[in-house]
Write a protein that holds these residues in place. Structure first.
Motif, mmCIF file in Angstrom:
data_model
loop_
_atom_site.group_PDB
_atom_site.id
_atom_site.type_symbol
_atom_site.label_atom_id
_atom_site.label_comp_id
_atom_site.label_asym_id
_atom_site.label_seq_id
_atom_site.Cartn_x
_atom_site.Cartn_y
_atom_site.Cartn_z
ATOM 1 N N TRP A 173 5.544 -25.816 33.366
ATOM 2 C CA TRP A 173 5.130 -26.471 34.611
ATOM 3 C C TRP A 173 3.603 -26.512 34.710
ATOM 4 N N PHE A 174 2.946 -25.402 34.426
ATOM 5 C CA PHE A 174 1.488 -25.347 34.511
ATOM 6 C C PHE A 174 0.844 -26.241 33.457
ATOM 7 N N GLY A 175 1.364 -26.220 32.246
ATOM 8 C CA GLY A 175 0.781 -27.001 31.162
ATOM 9 C C GLY A 175 0.784 -28.493 31.428
ATOM 10 N N ARG A 176 1.764 -28.979 32.189
ATOM 11 C CA ARG A 176 1.815 -30.408 32.514
ATOM 12 C C ARG A 176 0.776 -30.804 33.550
ATOM 13 N N ARG A 177 0.192 -29.822 34.214
ATOM 14 C CA ARG A 177 -0.785 -30.114 35.267
ATOM 15 C C ARG A 177 -2.212 -29.768 34.862
ATOM 16 N N ALA A 178 -2.383 -28.806 33.997
ATOM 17 C CA ALA A 178 -3.729 -28.345 33.633
ATOM 18 C C ALA A 178 -4.278 -29.132 32.455
ATOM 19 N N VAL A 179 -4.223 -30.456 32.545
ATOM 20 C CA VAL A 179 -4.801 -31.333 31.532
ATOM 21 C C VAL A 179 -5.998 -32.021 32.187
ATOM 22 N N TRP A 180 -7.143 -31.403 32.069
ATOM 23 C CA TRP A 180 -8.331 -31.920 32.759
ATOM 24 C C TRP A 180 -9.133 -32.865 31.881
ATOM 25 N N ASP A 181 -8.968 -32.751 30.582
ATOM 26 C CA ASP A 181 -9.684 -33.619 29.648
ATOM 27 C C ASP A 181 -8.747 -33.966 28.495
ATOM 28 N N GLY A 182 -9.027 -35.069 27.831
ATOM 29 C CA GLY A 182 -8.294 -35.412 26.619
ATOM 30 C C GLY A 182 -7.195 -36.436 26.797
ATOM 31 N N ALA A 183 -6.715 -36.667 28.020
ATOM 32 C CA ALA A 183 -5.695 -37.691 28.215
ATOM 33 C C ALA A 183 -6.300 -39.076 27.993
ATOM 34 N N GLU A 184 -5.483 -40.009 27.546
ATOM 35 C CA GLU A 184 -5.967 -41.347 27.223
ATOM 36 C C GLU A 184 -5.312 -42.400 28.117
ATOM 37 N N GLY A 185 -5.989 -43.531 28.236
ATOM 38 C CA GLY A 185 -5.450 -44.658 28.963
ATOM 39 C C GLY A 185 -5.201 -44.337 30.426
ATOM 40 N N LEU A 186 -4.140 -44.912 30.985
ATOM 41 C CA LEU A 186 -3.839 -44.712 32.395
ATOM 42 C C LEU A 186 -3.483 -43.261 32.700
ATOM 43 N N ALA A 187 -2.944 -42.542 31.727
ATOM 44 C CA ALA A 187 -2.586 -41.137 31.952
ATOM 45 C C ALA A 187 -3.813 -40.286 32.263
ATOM 46 N N ALA A 188 -4.999 -40.781 31.925
ATOM 47 C CA ALA A 188 -6.226 -40.031 32.207
ATOM 48 C C ALA A 188 -6.578 -40.073 33.693
ATOM 49 N N LEU A 189 -5.965 -40.992 34.442
ATOM 50 C CA LEU A 189 -6.188 -41.055 35.882
ATOM 51 C C LEU A 189 -5.296 -40.013 36.540
ATOM 52 N N ARG A 190 -5.882 -38.916 36.918
ATOM 53 C CA ARG A 190 -5.156 -37.774 37.460
ATOM 54 C C ARG A 190 -6.096 -36.998 38.369
ATOM 55 N N PRO A 191 -5.632 -36.021 39.108
ATOM 56 C CA PRO A 191 -6.531 -35.295 40.016
ATOM 57 C C PRO A 191 -7.712 -34.669 39.277
ATOM 58 N N HIS A 192 -8.880 -34.718 39.913
ATOM 59 C CA HIS A 192 -10.062 -34.088 39.333
ATOM 60 C C HIS A 192 -10.089 -32.588 39.611
ATOM 61 N N ALA A 193 -9.279 -32.145 40.556
ATOM 62 C CA ALA A 193 -9.211 -30.722 40.895
ATOM 63 C C ALA A 193 -7.783 -30.406 41.331
ATOM 64 N N TRP A 194 -7.459 -29.143 41.319
ATOM 65 C CA TRP A 194 -6.111 -28.660 41.647
ATOM 66 C C TRP A 194 -5.771 -28.984 43.094
ATOM 67 N N PRO A 195 -4.748 -29.841 43.359
ATOM 68 C CA PRO A 195 -4.402 -30.179 44.748
ATOM 69 C C PRO A 195 -3.663 -29.027 45.437
ATOM 70 N N GLN A 196 -3.798 -28.946 46.755
ATOM 71 C CA GLN A 196 -3.114 -27.921 47.513
ATOM 72 C C GLN A 196 -1.601 -28.042 47.371
ATOM 73 N N GLU A 197 -1.107 -29.275 47.245
ATOM 74 C CA GLU A 197 0.345 -29.449 47.148
ATOM 75 C C GLU A 197 0.906 -28.785 45.890
ATOM 76 N N TRP A 198 0.100 -28.692 44.824
ATOM 77 C CA TRP A 198 0.578 -28.021 43.627
ATOM 78 C C TRP A 198 0.745 -26.529 43.863
ATOM 79 N N THR A 199 -0.101 -25.961 44.685
ATOM 80 C CA THR A 199 0.039 -24.534 45.008
ATOM 81 C C THR A 199 1.344 -24.299 45.746
ATOM 82 N N SER A 200 1.660 -25.165 46.705
ATOM 83 C CA SER A 200 2.929 -25.033 47.429
ATOM 84 C C SER A 200 4.113 -25.189 46.479
ATOM 85 N N ASP A 201 4.013 -26.160 45.570
ATOM 86 C CA ASP A 201 5.092 -26.364 44.599
ATOM 87 C C ASP A 201 5.244 -25.142 43.698
#
Length: 409
Positions: free
Chosen positions: A312-340
Motif C-alpha cells: 500500500w505504501f509503495g504505491r503512494r511513495a513514488v515522488w520521482d521517476g514516474a513517466e507520462g500522465l502517471a507522473a501527475l500525482r500529489p506533490h506531498a502526502w495528502p491528509q486523506e492518505w493518513t486516514s486511509d
C-alpha cells in the motif's frame, strides 16, 4: 487432492472447488494503462485535463495506445455511466467523475470510468455493481505463501493479485437489487435441509470466507455435515465479512477498542520515502513520521506472501521517476492518505485477530464429516448447469454502444 476436484468437477471426498459453489465468475479488469487509476481522485482529473489539451503525437504518447485501445478507438459506455462512445481523439467529452474501486486486496483507489480508456473493463460486473452487491475476489495462488484465499468487497474490484496469477471475481448476486444468488442451483435448499434452517446467500459467502483454502486450482471449500460446525463457521465468516466491507451496506466502520487504536504520534513528512516497523514499541515509521500502536499482526499481514502495508505504501511513495500522465500525482502526502492508512491498519489488525479462530475451524473441519461431490450430485446440485456459469441478462434499459449505436444483448 483428486484430479476431478482440481478441475472443478466436485467429485470425490473432501473439499469442493469454489467454482462449483459460486459458478459465475469474471476475469480481473485489465486497464491497459496505469494512469487511469490513482490513490487520489485529484490526480485523475489533472491527467484527464492534460490529455485533453494535448494534440497529435503528444496525445498519442500520453494515451499509451495498445492493441485494444488507441485515441481513435470507440467503445460502449460502461453500464450506469454516461461517457463518450466515439473516438477520444475526435471528442473526449466531459470528464467522467471517478469511481472508488478496490485495487487488489485492501487498497481502495480511484478509477476513470471511461470504457475508451480501459482495455477490458468487464461490463458484466458494472451491470450488477450496486448497493446490494458483494464481490468475492480470489487471490493469486503462491505455493507455501501465507495469506487468505480470497477477500470480499462492496466496491468494484479490479482483481489485481499482489503475487501469483490473478484469480477470479465472483459476484454474490447475478442481478441488481440483490436478486438471484450466484450459487449452484439447489445448493441453499440442500444446505437448509441438512442444517434445519434456511440458508441465505450471505451465509454461504460468510462460510466461504471462513473455510476456503488456497490451491493451484483456486479456493477449495469444505461443507460440514454438522449443523453446529456450520453455525460456528458462518458466525466467524460474518465477522470477517463485516471487516472486509468497512462499513458498506449499512455496517459500521471497523474500529479497534480504545487504547488499541492507531494514532499519528509524529507528523508524517510531506514526502516519506521509507516505511518501517519497530516491533518492540509497535510503531510504524514513515521516515520521521510515527503511527502507533500498530499490532505486529497488522504489519505482518500478507496476501500471496506480500506484506499488505508495504505494498500500500509503495504505491503512494513514488515522488520521482514516474513517466507520462502517471507522473501527475500529489506533490506531498495528502491528509486523506493518513486516514486511509489508519483504517487499513485497523482492518488488517482485526482480520489477524480472527486467524486463530479460523485455524481452529479448519482443524475441526479436517476431523469432521463433510458433504462431498457425490452427495451434491445425488441431490442434483452438481454438475452445475452451463447457464449458471454465464452472466444473467440484466439489461433493463438501452446501453449506448460504440459511436452512439445502442448495444443489443
Amino acid at each position: 487432492m483428486a484430479a476431478r476436484e482440481a478441475t472443478g468437477a466436485g467429485g470425490g471426498t473432501g473439499p469442493l472447488p469454489l467454482d462449483d459453489l459460486m459458478p459465475w465468475s469474471v476475469r480481473p479488469l485489465r486497464t491497459g494503462r496505469p494512469w487511469v487509476t490513482a490513490p487520489d481522485a485529484a490526480s485523475l482529473r489533472a491527467r484527464w485535463d492534460r490529455l485533453v489539451r494535448a494534440e497529435g503525437a503528444e496525445r498519442e504518447r500520453l494515451f499509451r495506445p495498445g492493441r485494444a485501445r488507441t485515441p481513435w478507438t470507440g467503445a460502449a459506455a460502461l453500464p450506469g455511466r454516461s461517457t463518450g462512445t466515439g473516438a477520444f481523439a475526435r471528442d473526449p467529452g466531459p470528464y467522467p467523475e471517478p469511481v472508488r474501486i478496490l485495487h487488489g486486496p485492501f487498497d481502495e483507489q480511484w478509477l476513470i470510468p471511461d470504457h475508451r480508456l480501459l482495455d477490458a473493463a468487464r461490463p458484466e460486473l458494472w451491470r450488477v455493481a450496486d448497493a446490494h452487491q458483494v464481490f468475492a475476489v480470489e487471490h493469486g495462488y503462491v505455493p507455501g505463501a501465507a495469506g487468505p484465499a480470497l477477500s470480499a468487497t462492496a466496491l468494484l474490484p479490479d482483481g489485481h493479485s499482489p503475487g501469483g496469477r490473478p484469480g477470479r471475481i465472483r459476484p454474490l448476486y447475478r442481478r441488481p437489487g440483490g436478486r438471484e444468488p450466484n450459487l449452484a442451483p439447489g445448493l441453499p435448499e440442500l444446505l437448509g435441509a441438512r442444517y434445519g434452517a434456511p440458508v441465505t446467500a450471505e451465509a454461504v459467502l460468510a462460510w466461504v470466507l471462513a473455510a476456503a483454502r488456497p490451491s493451484p486450482a483456486g479456493p477449495l471449500v469444505r461443507l460440514p455435515a454438522d449443523r453446529a460446525l456450520w453455525a460456528d463457521g458462518v458466525e466467524l465468516g460474518g465477522e470477517l465479512l463485516r471487516t472486509h466491507l468497512r462499513g458498506a451496506r449499512g455496517g459500521e466502520r471497523p474500529r479497534l477498542p480504545g487504547g488499541r487504536r492507531p494514532y499519528v504520534r509524529a507528523t508524517i513528512p510531506p514526502r516519506p520515502a521509507g516505511l518501517g516497523y519497530d516491533l518492540a514499541t509497535g510503531t510504524l515509521t514513515l521516515d520521521e513520521g510515527r503511527v502507533s500502536p500498530v499490532p505486529a499482526g497488522a504489519w505482518e499481514f500478507r496476501v500471496g506472501g506480500v506484506r499488505m502495508l508495504e505494498l500500500w505504501f509503495g504505491r503512494r511513495a513514488v515522488w520521482d521517476g514516474a513517466e507520462g500522465l502517471a507522473a501527475l500525482r500529489p506533490h506531498a502526502w495528502p491528509q486523506e492518505w493518513t486516514s486511509d492508512l489508519l483504517e487499513l491498519i485497523t482492518v488488517l489488525a482485526l482480520l489477524d485477530e480472527l486467524t486463530s479462530r479460523q485455524r481452529a475451524l479448519w482443524e475441526r473441519l479436517d476431523g469432521s464429516a463433510v458433504l462431498d461431490g457425490e452427495e451434491l450430485r445425488t441431490a442434483g446440485v452438481l454438475p452445475v448447469p452451463a447457464a449458471a456459469r454465464r452472466p444473467a441478462s440484466v439489461l433493463d434499459h438501452r446501453e449506448e454502444g460504440p459511436e452512439g449505436q445502442f448495444a443489443l444483448l
